[in-house]
Design a protein around this motif. Structure first.
Motif, PDB file in Angstrom:
ATOM      1  N   LYS A 229       0.804  -1.233   0.000  1.00  0.00           N
ATOM      2  CA  LYS A 229       0.000   0.000   0.000  1.00  0.00           C
ATOM      3  C   LYS A 229       0.838   1.283   0.000  1.00  0.00           C
ATOM      4  O   LYS A 229       0.425   2.322   0.507  1.00  0.00           O
ATOM      5  CB  LYS A 229      -0.989  -0.001   1.179  1.00  0.00           C
ATOM      6  N   GLY A 248       1.980   2.304   9.273  1.00  0.00           N
ATOM      7  CA  GLY A 248       1.369   0.975   9.331  1.00  0.00           C
ATOM      8  C   GLY A 248       0.690   0.677  10.651  1.00  0.00           C
ATOM      9  O   GLY A 248       0.436  -0.468  10.988  1.00  0.00           O
ATOM     10  N   GLY A 250      -2.157   2.615  11.677  1.00  0.00           N
ATOM     11  CA  GLY A 250      -3.378   3.408  11.735  1.00  0.00           C
ATOM     12  C   GLY A 250      -3.050   4.860  12.039  1.00  0.00           C
ATOM     13  O   GLY A 250      -1.914   5.292  11.877  1.00  0.00           O
ATOM     14  N   ASP A 280      -5.008   8.007   1.933  1.00  0.00           N
ATOM     15  CA  ASP A 280      -3.996   6.993   1.602  1.00  0.00           C
ATOM     16  C   ASP A 280      -2.729   7.615   0.996  1.00  0.00           C
ATOM     17  O   ASP A 280      -1.653   7.035   1.066  1.00  0.00           O
ATOM     18  CB  ASP A 280      -4.571   5.925   0.655  1.00  0.00           C
ATOM     19  N   GLU A 286      -1.772   2.924   6.622  1.00  0.00           N
ATOM     20  CA  GLU A 286      -1.966   1.530   6.188  1.00  0.00           C
ATOM     21  C   GLU A 286      -0.734   0.960   5.490  1.00  0.00           C
ATOM     22  O   GLU A 286      -0.762  -0.177   5.013  1.00  0.00           O
ATOM     23  CB  GLU A 286      -3.155   1.444   5.216  1.00  0.00           C
TER      24      GLU A 286
END
Ligand SMILES: *[C@@H]1O[C@H](CO)[C@@H](O)[C@H](O)[C@H]1NC(C)=O
Ligand SMILES: *[C@@H]1O[C@H](CO)[C@@H](O)[C@H](O)[C@H]1NC(C)=O
Ligand SMILES: *[C@@H]1O[C@H](CO)[C@@H](O)[C@H](O)[C@H]1NC(C)=O
Length: 299
Positions: A229, A248, A250, A280, A286
């Motif tokens: 991601k 990673g 949150g 994102d 994430e």
């Protein structure tokens, strides 16, 4: 109101107390830098620097008189030919300055919840770690970057450098003997900004993007990146600079604080936070870290 005042007073008192107990012998020296080279883009001007870092010279700050506009401009001019602040259109260029300085502001802030002017107004309050608990000497790197007896490699600078090997690598790149003299970083604001911009411009590994490349869109993610991601944008710059320290997990505070500084600076620079992109792209909440289980310079 009285309650709020009391809280502010208490806050001030705590800071004063901390000052008394942790004042080091090294005084922040103004470098009184003069403009050596004009920053190619005169649209990042003195008043904007002053707006971004409006509280840095208040008496309770910890590096009064140290950081100034010209030290940033002089340092930036060295990296302009490599694309720092000069890639893409004016919006992209201003956004890169906001992004880089967002990291700087967040990492050097002494603004907490009740600070006057709001917590985001306190960037460039520090130029070094106040109470280092260790010397940050890692013997694993003793061949390339042996620790100099007496030298301490605690956090210093605009995006603070920690550890002998990070001082060694930055010194090698900037052609300054930082392994013997890590203290130069807290004595010379131009050098402190140069080390931070060098960090921004340099990949951790050759196969990976620099924060600069990830931000301005020079970087094309691999399949593995997509699986993790990792996408181009501000989030990826945090991944590169701090890795699993902030990514990673949150929307954790260690990450949100950096993002908040970036958005605040986008507003102050007239770009506007609505340009920052989707969650994102903006965050690394994430994202899998590029380099799991490694100590990065700035963490
Ligand atoms: C500037 O460049 C970015 C990225 O290429 C693009 O999305 C944006 O529309 C451009 N802005 C202007 C005002 O040209
Ligand atoms: C500070 O560092 C810069 C960049 O390395 C250098 O050009 C300058 O001479 C230094 N200033 C002082 C006072 O040592
Ligand atoms: C793919 O990503 C994972 C986790 O980010 C990493 O551990 C692994 O080394 C990467 N593989 C390659 C070929 O880059």
């Amino acid at each position: 109101m009285a309650k709020l005042n009391a809280v502010v007073l208490l806050f001030t008192f705590v800071i004063l107390l901390t000052d008394i107990t942790t004042t080091t012998t090294v005084e922040a020296q103004g470098t009184n830098a003069k403009p050596l080279v004009k920053f190619k883009h005169d649209y990042f001007q003195t008043y904007q620097f002053e707006n971004l870092f409006s509280k840095r010279n208040t008496p309770i700050a910890h590096a009064v008189g140290f950081w100034d506009y010209f030290s940033f401009i002089n340092a930036a001019s060295l990296f302009e030919p490599l694309g720092f602040g000069t890639t893409g259109n004016k919006t992209t260029q201003m956004m890169e300055i906001a992004a880089f300085l967002g990291h700087v502001g967040s990492k050097t802030s002494c603004g907490y919840g009740v600070a006057t002017g709001g917590p985001l107004a306190w960037g460039l309050c520090y130029n070094h770690e106040m109470s280092p608990a260790q010397k940050y000497c890692d013997d694993y790197y003793k061949v390339d970057y042996p620790c100099t007896p007496g030298a301490e490699y605690y956090g210093r600078g605009a995006i603070p450098i920690y550890w002998n090997y990070n001082y060694g690598a930055a010194g090698k790149a900037l052609n300054v003997n930082l392994l013997d003299h890590p203290e130069y970083i807290e004595q010379n604001a131009t050098l402190a900004f140069q080390a931070a911009i060098w960090k921004w411009m340099t990949p951790v590994k050759k196969s990976q993007p620099s924060a600069h490349d990830a931000f301005v869109g020079n970087w094309k993610p691999t399949k593995n990146d997509t699986l993790g991601k990792r996408v181009p944008g501000f989030g990826a710059t945090m991944n590169i600079l701090y890795g699993e320290g902030v990514c990673g997990q949150g929307d954790v505070e260690s990450m949100s604080n950096i993002v908040s500084h970036y958005l605040y600076y986008l507003d102050l620079l007239g770009v506007g936070r609505e340009q920052a992109g989707t969650h994102d792209v903006l965050t690394c909440a994430e994202q899998l870290p590029f380099n799991p289980n490694t100590k990065l310079a700035a963490s």
